[in-house]
Scaffold this active site. Structure first.
Site, PDB file in Angstrom:
ATOM      1  N   ARG A  33      97.284 111.143  46.482  1.00  9.23           N
ATOM      2  CA  ARG A  33      96.998 109.914  45.760  1.00  9.23           C
ATOM      3  C   ARG A  33      96.865 110.250  44.273  1.00  9.23           C
ATOM      4  NH1 ARG A  33      91.464 106.157  45.627  1.00  9.23           N
ATOM      5  NH2 ARG A  33      92.448 104.398  44.536  1.00  9.23           N
ATOM      6  N   HIS A  34      97.207 109.301  43.433  1.00  9.94           N
ATOM      7  CA  HIS A  34      97.024 109.476  41.989  1.00  9.94           C
ATOM      8  C   HIS A  34      95.550 109.723  41.665  1.00  9.94           C
ATOM      9  CE1 HIS A  34      95.189 105.506  41.866  1.00  9.94           C
ATOM     10  NE2 HIS A  34      96.219 105.064  42.583  1.00  9.94           N
ATOM     11  N   ARG A  37      91.603 106.053  37.750  1.00  5.42           N
ATOM     12  CA  ARG A  37      92.333 105.074  36.932  1.00  5.42           C
ATOM     13  C   ARG A  37      91.426 103.924  36.524  1.00  5.42           C
ATOM     14  NH1 ARG A  37      92.318 100.944  40.323  1.00  5.42           N
ATOM     15  NH2 ARG A  37      92.956 101.124  42.502  1.00  5.42           N
ATOM     16  N   ARG A 101     100.573 105.562  36.644  1.00  3.78           N
ATOM     17  CA  ARG A 101      99.494 106.437  37.121  1.00  3.78           C
ATOM     18  C   ARG A 101      99.985 107.501  38.098  1.00  3.78           C
ATOM     19  NH1 ARG A 101      98.889 101.361  39.262  1.00  3.78           N
ATOM     20  NH2 ARG A 101      98.725 101.100  41.533  1.00  3.78           N
ATOM     21  N   ASP A 281      96.693 105.452  47.681  1.00  5.74           N
ATOM     22  CA  ASP A 281      95.805 105.564  48.840  1.00  5.74           C
ATOM     23  C   ASP A 281      96.462 104.953  50.077  1.00  5.74           C
ATOM     24  OD1 ASP A 281      95.653 102.963  47.869  1.00  5.74           O
ATOM     25  OD2 ASP A 281      93.469 102.925  47.691  1.00  5.74           O
TER      26      ASP A 281
END
Length: 409
Positions: A33-34, A37, A101, A281
């Site tokens: 996942r990034h 943010r 992102r 996610d």
């Protein structure tokens, strides 16, 4: 006697050492996942606007950059001796969804994984080198962005999910709470499936030390967190999870299994060692639900699902999985249900097959069985009504004729 025991231990150690040496890492897929943010959006009464965030909504923060720099360093340490110390373009392939992102997370990760050295340093005052990250436009993304909304059967499954007892119970139990959230946020609608956006906004604001409104108590955040986690279950599980997987995360799982099978056969010309996937996610949950290893919790920022392929000298191959959801701890092993931690590849393929569709487009069509049943019943009812009407008309006609005859007499 002592010497015999020592010889036995030495022999056993040698054999065990040989067994370990025979199992060699051949290929790795990492899906993450990034990083941290800014919120996706603000709710109507939110005291913070898009201008309160350095780059606006939906953007990777500096903390998110650090999280992925650290994850890249972890991957460098974990695969030291497997990956080349310096970047070789044939060894790694990086794929990302087309969001700022996720693209930036992949780039920060690569900065930690491949810090330049020697000839790869192109300017002395910058310890970084550009490495390609591949993507496709969001409207063409079919591998890393879930849930996909191009599937009528999945839409039908979601409607059926909303009629399950568990969904109804949660909706009823949180009815007053959802109304409270609606009133406080100014939103037109808050339900079990949409309230995650409120949690997301408040969670992001809390991580960046922004003061929460008075109504946002720890109890409120706890309930929002539960509903946020429940929403993942609704989308990817709760009801007919395997069929949902075949229409969603099974697409990604199928691609991973295909690559594992391909990489299991030694090929001197094949140099690829690492497939890196930067996503969301929901992507991590979709994959884990299709593997039936989802723990029911939202993957944190920079959560990383690792799939490792090992080759044996005897020609066989095995798969090991790990999940890194806490940067302060080592990743923990994930065991595919029905298989060992070191799962033989043929068993991995067999066990995952029911979650992978051979023809998703066909399976996405609405089931005709139920439609035909309704159609047959409808046609039967109409025919019966027509017969009944015809009988009534005939009866009335006969009665009228009889009355006319009696009147004539």
């Amino acid at each position: 006697m002592v010497s015999s025991a020592v010889l036995f231990v030495f022999t056993l150690s040698s054999v065990c050492g040989l067994a370990v040496a025979e199992r060699k890492l051949a290929y790795v897929t990492v899906l993450f996942r990034h990083g941290d943010r800014s919120p996706i959006k603000a709710y109507p009464t939110d005291p913070y606007r898009e201008s309160d965030w350095p780059q606006g909504f939906e953007q990777l923060s500096q903390e998110g950059m650090r999280q992925h720099l650290d994850l890249g360093k972890f991957l460098r340490s974990r695969y030291k001796g497997f990956l080349n110390d310096s970047y070789i373009r044939h060894e790694v392939l990086v794929r990302s969804t087309d969001y700022d992102r996720t693209l930036m997370s992949a780039e920060a990760n690569l900065a930690g994984l491949y810090p330049p050295s020697g000839r790869q340093i192109f300017t002395l005052d910058l310890k970084w080198q550009p490495i390609p990250v591949h993507t496709v436009p969001p409207n063409e993304e079919r591998l890393l962005s879930y849930p996909l909304k191009d599937c009528p059967r999945y839409t039908q499954l979601m409607n059926e999910t909303r009629h399950t007892e568990e969904f109804a119970n949660v909706t009823a139990a949180y009815k007053d709470f959802l109304e409270l959230v609606r009133n406080k946020t100014g939103l037109n609608k808050t339900d079990v499936e949409s309230v995650w956006s409120v949690y997301d906004t408040l969670f992001c604001e809390s991580r960046h030390n922004k003061t929460a409104p008075e109504w946002v108590t720890p109890d409120v955040m706890g309930k929002l967190q539960f509903l946020n986690a429940f929403a993942f279950q609704v989308i990817f599980g709760l009801y007919k999870q395997q069929e949902k997987s075949r229409l969603q995360g099974g697409i990604l799982l199928g691609e991973i299994v295909k690559n594992l099978t391909k990489m299991a056969a030694p090929d001197p010309k094949q140099q690829l060692k690492l497939m890196m996937l930067s996503a969301h996610d929901t992507t991590v949950v979709a994959l884990q639900a299709s593997l039936n290893v989802f723990n029911g919790l939202q993957p944190p920022y920079a959560a990383c699902h690792i799939i490792e392929l090992y080759r044996e000298d005897n020609g066989s191959a095995s798969v090991s999985m790990f999940y890194r959801n806490d940067s302060a701890k080592d990743p923990y092993p994930l065991q595919l249900p029905g298989c060992a931690l070191d799962c033989p590849l043929e068993d991995f393929v067999r066990i995952t097959k029911p979650s992978i569709s051979d023809d998703r487009d066909k399976e996405c069509q609405l089931h005709l069985k139920g439609f035909m049943k309704v159609l047959i019943i409808t046609v039967s009812v109409v025919i019966c009504l027509l017969i009944l009407i015809a009988c009534v008309c005939c009866f009335r006609k006969c009665c009228c004729r009889k009355l006319n005859q009696e009147g004539g007499d």
